[in-house]
Enzyme design. Sequence first.
Site, mmCIF file in Angstrom:
data_model
loop_
_atom_site.group_PDB
_atom_site.id
_atom_site.type_symbol
_atom_site.label_atom_id
_atom_site.label_comp_id
_atom_site.label_asym_id
_atom_site.label_seq_id
_atom_site.Cartn_x
_atom_site.Cartn_y
_atom_site.Cartn_z
ATOM 1 N N GLY A 3 21.132 -7.010 26.257
ATOM 2 C CA GLY A 3 21.538 -8.169 27.042
ATOM 3 C C GLY A 3 23.057 -8.285 27.103
ATOM 4 O O GLY A 3 23.639 -8.494 28.170
ATOM 5 N N ASP A 4 23.700 -8.109 25.958
ATOM 6 C CA ASP A 4 25.163 -8.203 25.909
ATOM 7 C C ASP A 4 25.796 -7.121 26.785
ATOM 8 O O ASP A 4 26.772 -7.367 27.489
ATOM 9 C CB ASP A 4 25.667 -8.036 24.467
ATOM 10 C CG ASP A 4 25.236 -9.204 23.583
ATOM 11 O OD1 ASP A 4 24.847 -10.249 24.148
ATOM 12 O OD2 ASP A 4 25.260 -9.063 22.350
ATOM 13 N N SER A 46 16.616 -5.246 22.933
ATOM 14 C CA SER A 46 17.379 -5.905 21.865
ATOM 15 C C SER A 46 18.453 -6.791 22.472
ATOM 16 O O SER A 46 18.743 -6.719 23.665
ATOM 17 C CB SER A 46 18.027 -4.850 20.969
ATOM 18 O OG SER A 46 19.124 -4.271 21.648
ATOM 19 N N LYS A 47 19.022 -7.610 21.610
ATOM 20 C CA LYS A 47 20.080 -8.513 22.061
ATOM 21 C C LYS A 47 21.259 -7.721 22.615
ATOM 22 O O LYS A 47 21.932 -8.144 23.539
ATOM 23 C CB LYS A 47 20.509 -9.386 20.880
ATOM 24 C CG LYS A 47 21.717 -10.248 21.190
ATOM 25 C CD LYS A 47 21.857 -11.378 20.215
ATOM 26 C CE LYS A 47 23.302 -11.791 19.992
ATOM 27 N NZ LYS A 47 24.181 -11.719 21.135
ATOM 28 N N ARG A 48 21.463 -6.541 22.022
ATOM 29 C CA ARG A 48 22.592 -5.727 22.474
ATOM 30 C C ARG A 48 22.454 -5.283 23.933
ATOM 31 O O ARG A 48 23.432 -5.178 24.652
ATOM 32 C CB ARG A 48 22.778 -4.511 21.551
ATOM 33 C CG ARG A 48 24.149 -4.548 20.894
ATOM 34 C CD ARG A 48 24.402 -3.368 19.999
ATOM 35 N NE ARG A 48 23.512 -3.337 18.849
ATOM 36 C CZ ARG A 48 22.941 -2.241 18.376
ATOM 37 N NH1 ARG A 48 23.166 -1.071 18.950
ATOM 38 N NH2 ARG A 48 22.159 -2.290 17.318
#
Length: 518
Positions: free
Chosen positions: A266-267, A262-264
Amino acid sequence: MINTQVRVRFAPSPTGPLHIGGVRTALYNYLFARQHGGKLIFRIEDTDSNRFVPGAEDYILEAFRWLGIQFDEGVSFGGDDGPYRQSERRDIYKQYVQQLLDAGRAYIAFDTAEELNAKREAVQNFQYDASTRMQMRNELTLGKEETERLIAGGEPYVVRFLIEPGEDVHVDDIIRGDVCINSSILDDKVLWKSADQLPTYHLANIVDDHLMRITHVIRGEEWLPSAPLHVLLYRAFGWEDTMPRFAHLPLLLKPDGKGKLSKRDGDRLGFPVFPLEWHDPKTGDVSTGYRESGYLPEAVVNFLALLGWNPGDDQELLSLDELVEKFRLEKCSKNGARFDYVKGQWFNREYLLRHTDLELGGEFAKLLSREGIEVTAERAAEVVALMKTKVIEYQTKDGPKKRNVSFVSDLWPLCRFFFFAPQSFDANDKFVKKSWREGTAAEMQQLHDVLATVEDFSVEGQKAVVDPWVEQSGIKPWNAWRVCLVGEGQGPDMYALSAFLGKEEVLRRMEFAIATLK
Ligand code: GLU
């Protein structure tokens, strides 16, 4: 053996930035099309107006331009089967919905959102299907006349697919083999809505794949649950002879392998999940992209190609042409592919080092210019040559980590001293302490005076004068000289650095260090 020309499509919905998993889907379609001499079509599936995000389509096109993934037909590419944007194909879908209605394979339903919600609340696991449709407000329960009366009166309605229960539906998947589910678990999916005169994803997708003569549907695993419905739709239309073959690609998993990427993730771990930087038009949030993070497109392509497939030997570095030759759809993994972003950095380093110093120098000069330093590509290339094989330390949430220089941007924190003289010295720095003792200032003054006599300040020119002085004086000047020019225990070979800085700057830095450190 494939007799007909291979035609595949990448069909994103413009609901936001393209996720890196979508890029891999497009890449696999591209590789498959190219290796079969086929065509790759770019279709925009924008029939869900609620989820439409302005700018998403341009973003997707820009991402593929950057990556070098070329389409043969489609939105912005032209072709004989257009329009390729589904919102421009209303009339086509209407005709096919009518065909299903006429054949009794679909029916009109008037249940409002409130009525459906009430039903869901009253009945656990409510599903609109053979077991419930005769209790609902639709053509089957109301009769033809009443249905026509309601439509004439402007009542909004949907068209639902009539699914016969109790039938095993087989999906022949190139990667997963025979996937079988029973039709009883499917609901009577909405195919079309009178409110916006638009089809839903399922109908538009099938009609377009048929009309665009798609031979293979290669898409993410998340679409596998829709595939039995799609098979039934092909049959309801009488198109089973030209039904495309399916290939559902493995999911991309979190770096630790537990769950969907998920994008999270990556963050949290500091890697992009989008090809390009994305500015969310609604929230104003900015998400980083591979391009803006300094990845080379060929590295991204190579990295993604190996997430879910490999050539069966140890070869990891594959150009796009080699990928086209070696890729095998049937060899893709069924199991999810762990998104090893550290491996992605490794790929970038490999491709970085394949570029000439001058090419990298050009990029580095641009970056320096943003820091207010104007140098030519040639000058920046000298720094690149000296520093590209170094190791950098970087911060993560789990503390500092080290890696080889993998991005042009990694060079900047490593190379500041090439452009800025030390302004002060950290007396507690281990290297400074060890290198600067009593008497060091006097030794540096000697070296300073020797260097002042050097006329040819190239590496060789300095060596010719300084090496004999080192030999004769017995002084080992290297660490202290490094303190003078760099300020700490970093950097390249001293002669190389000195030659880059030039005589005047070298003497100035030495004078400052001698005066400051004493
Ligand atoms: N529009 C769908 C998507 O956004 C396409 C799925 C498919 O390839 O059938 O991914």
